[in-house]
Design a protein around this motif. Structure first.
Motif, PDB file in Angstrom:
ATOM      1  N   LEU A  30       0.808  -1.218   0.000  1.00 39.65           N
ATOM      2  CA  LEU A  30       0.000   0.000   0.000  1.00 39.65           C
ATOM      3  C   LEU A  30       0.843   1.270   0.000  1.00 39.65           C
ATOM      4  O   LEU A  30       0.322   2.357  -0.221  1.00 39.65           O
ATOM      5  CB  LEU A  30      -0.928   0.011   1.221  1.00 39.65           C
ATOM      6  N   ASN A  31       2.136   1.122   0.246  1.00 37.34           N
ATOM      7  CA  ASN A  31       2.982   2.311   0.307  1.00 37.34           C
ATOM      8  C   ASN A  31       2.958   3.094  -1.003  1.00 37.34           C
ATOM      9  O   ASN A  31       3.024   4.330  -1.010  1.00 37.34           O
ATOM     10  CB  ASN A  31       4.418   1.920   0.653  1.00 37.34           C
ATOM     11  N   GLN A  32       2.827   2.370  -2.109  1.00 34.23           N
ATOM     12  CA  GLN A  32       2.821   3.035  -3.414  1.00 34.23           C
ATOM     13  C   GLN A  32       1.561   3.870  -3.637  1.00 34.23           C
ATOM     14  O   GLN A  32       1.505   4.676  -4.569  1.00 34.23           O
ATOM     15  CB  GLN A  32       2.969   2.002  -4.524  1.00 34.23           C
ATOM     16  N   THR A  77      -5.413   6.140   7.783  1.00 32.63           N
ATOM     17  CA  THR A  77      -6.336   6.593   6.748  1.00 32.63           C
ATOM     18  C   THR A  77      -6.756   8.018   7.062  1.00 32.63           C
ATOM     19  O   THR A  77      -7.267   8.306   8.146  1.00 32.63           O
ATOM     20  CB  THR A  77      -7.573   5.687   6.683  1.00 32.63           C
ATOM     21  N   THR A  78      -6.513   8.936   6.147  1.00 32.82           N
ATOM     22  CA  THR A  78      -6.841  10.348   6.356  1.00 32.82           C
ATOM     23  C   THR A  78      -8.100  10.776   5.600  1.00 32.82           C
ATOM     24  O   THR A  78      -8.630  11.848   5.855  1.00 32.82           O
ATOM     25  CB  THR A  78      -5.666  11.234   5.926  1.00 32.82           C
ATOM     26  N   ALA A  79      -8.546   9.943   4.675  1.00 35.97           N
ATOM     27  CA  ALA A  79      -9.789  10.159   3.923  1.00 35.97           C
ATOM     28  C   ALA A  79     -10.132   8.815   3.295  1.00 35.97           C
ATOM     29  O   ALA A  79      -9.284   7.904   3.267  1.00 35.97           O
ATOM     30  CB  ALA A  79      -9.602  11.238   2.851  1.00 35.97           C
ATOM     31  N   PRO A  80     -11.369   8.631   2.804  1.00 34.66           N
ATOM     32  CA  PRO A  80     -11.737   7.327   2.241  1.00 34.66           C
ATOM     33  C   PRO A  80     -10.757   6.796   1.203  1.00 34.66           C
ATOM     34  O   PRO A  80     -10.554   5.586   1.092  1.00 34.66           O
ATOM     35  CB  PRO A  80     -13.119   7.598   1.625  1.00 34.66           C
ATOM     36  N   ASP A  81     -10.130   7.672   0.442  1.00 40.19           N
ATOM     37  CA  ASP A  81      -9.216   7.224  -0.611  1.00 40.19           C
ATOM     38  C   ASP A  81      -7.789   7.723  -0.388  1.00 40.19           C
ATOM     39  O   ASP A  81      -6.988   7.758  -1.318  1.00 40.19           O
ATOM     40  CB  ASP A  81      -9.719   7.695  -1.979  1.00 40.19           C
ATOM     41  N   ARG A  82      -7.464   8.130   0.844  1.00 40.58           N
ATOM     42  CA  ARG A  82      -6.119   8.643   1.115  1.00 40.58           C
ATOM     43  C   ARG A  82      -5.559   8.040   2.401  1.00 40.58           C
ATOM     44  O   ARG A  82      -6.293   7.803   3.355  1.00 40.58           O
ATOM     45  CB  ARG A  82      -6.139  10.169   1.234  1.00 40.58           C
ATOM     46  N   ARG A  83      -4.267   7.821   2.410  1.00 35.17           N
ATOM     47  CA  ARG A  83      -3.593   7.305   3.605  1.00 35.17           C
ATOM     48  C   ARG A  83      -2.187   7.873   3.652  1.00 35.17           C
ATOM     49  O   ARG A  83      -1.654   8.347   2.650  1.00 35.17           O
ATOM     50  CB  ARG A  83      -3.569   5.773   3.581  1.00 35.17           C
ATOM     51  N   ARG A  84      -1.607   7.831   4.840  1.00 34.01           N
ATOM     52  CA  ARG A  84      -0.199   8.199   4.985  1.00 34.01           C
ATOM     53  C   ARG A  84       0.471   7.156   5.873  1.00 34.01           C
ATOM     54  O   ARG A  84      -0.144   6.605   6.786  1.00 34.01           O
ATOM     55  CB  ARG A  84      -0.033   9.610   5.565  1.00 34.01           C
ATOM     56  N   SER A  85       1.730   6.898   5.588  1.00 37.79           N
ATOM     57  CA  SER A  85       2.461   5.895   6.347  1.00 37.79           C
ATOM     58  C   SER A  85       2.825   6.448   7.719  1.00 37.79           C
ATOM     59  O   SER A  85       2.805   7.667   7.951  1.00 37.79           O
ATOM     60  CB  SER A  85       3.725   5.482   5.598  1.00 37.79           C
ATOM     61  N   VAL A  86       3.187   5.549   8.634  1.00 41.10           N
ATOM     62  CA  VAL A  86       3.632   5.989   9.954  1.00 41.10           C
ATOM     63  C   VAL A  86       4.882   6.865   9.809  1.00 41.10           C
ATOM     64  O   VAL A  86       5.052   7.843  10.536  1.00 41.10           O
ATOM     65  CB  VAL A  86       3.885   4.777  10.869  1.00 41.10           C
TER      66      VAL A  86
END
Length: 206
Positions: A95-97, A160-169
């Motif tokens: 998922l990092n990509q 998860t910061t939005a339904p279609d967005r995420r950021r890694s630790v």
């Protein structure tokens, strides 16, 4: 003999199938350097303040230095919770990509545009003087201790910061120390105010 060959092939296949670690030693050092740097800068700018300096306000609607540092402590605590929650699921390096580049998170937290603090992280102003710094340092030191010892791949766990967005630790930690940098600028503006109390006119807080 045939069984041994098959067994060795299976072991080799299993070995090559292991996911490559994305979070590097350089990433780890980068985070530690910045967490330590911002900690040192905050200590330098606040450890010798008088009580009047801690609680001076540029205007009634502006935060004092004490309230700014209290706010930073709240976010250190909130990030600790968010990191813990992000690392509960199984690692998912694939998922990092799907994350935005690190530079996007860096630019967001470092921008000059004003950010509005949510109600849950607004300071109450009940802590006096250096208690605000002690509160922050307890939490910051725990984050540094975690990053010094962890062997987890922090680019394989996500918030998860939005339904279609995420950021890694890893990116969460960029936002954490960047948040401190933002408020260091605010502290320096408070200290530059023409009515900011001068230490020479006051009794130093003990």
């Amino acid at each position: 003999m045939k069984f041994i060959v098959i067994f060795l092939f299976a072991c080799l296949a299993g070995h090559t199938a292991l996911p490559q670690r994305l979070w590097t030693k350089a990433d780890q050092q980068y985070q530690l350097d910045n967490l330590r740097r911002t900690r040192a800068e905050l200590i330098k700018e606040t450890e010798h303040l008088t009580d009047e300096q801690w609680h001076f306000r540029e205007s009634p609607d502006r935060w004092s230095i004490g309230e700014i540092v209290e706010h930073l402590g709240y976010w250190e605590m909130l990030f600790a919770r968010d990191v813990s929650m992000a690392m509960r699921p199984k690692a998912a390096p694939e998922l990092n990509q799907t994350c935005a580049p690190d530079s996007v998170h860096f630019a967001f937290i470092m921008e000059e545009a004003k950010h509005i603090s949510p109600d849950f992280s607004r300071p109450l102003g009940f802590m006096r003087g250096k208690d605000n710094l002690r509160f922050f340092l307890k939490l910051r030191n725990e984050h540094i201790g975690f990053l010094e010892k962890t062997d987890a791949d922090l680019r394989a766990y996500f918030q998860t910061t939005a339904p279609d967005r995420r950021r890694s630790v890893h990116q969460m930690y960029i936002v954490m120390w960047g948040h401190c940098d933002r408020h260091m600028r605010q502290i320096l503006r408070v200290k530059a105010h023409p009515n900011y109390p001068k230490a020479s006119q006051l009794t130093t807080q003990r």
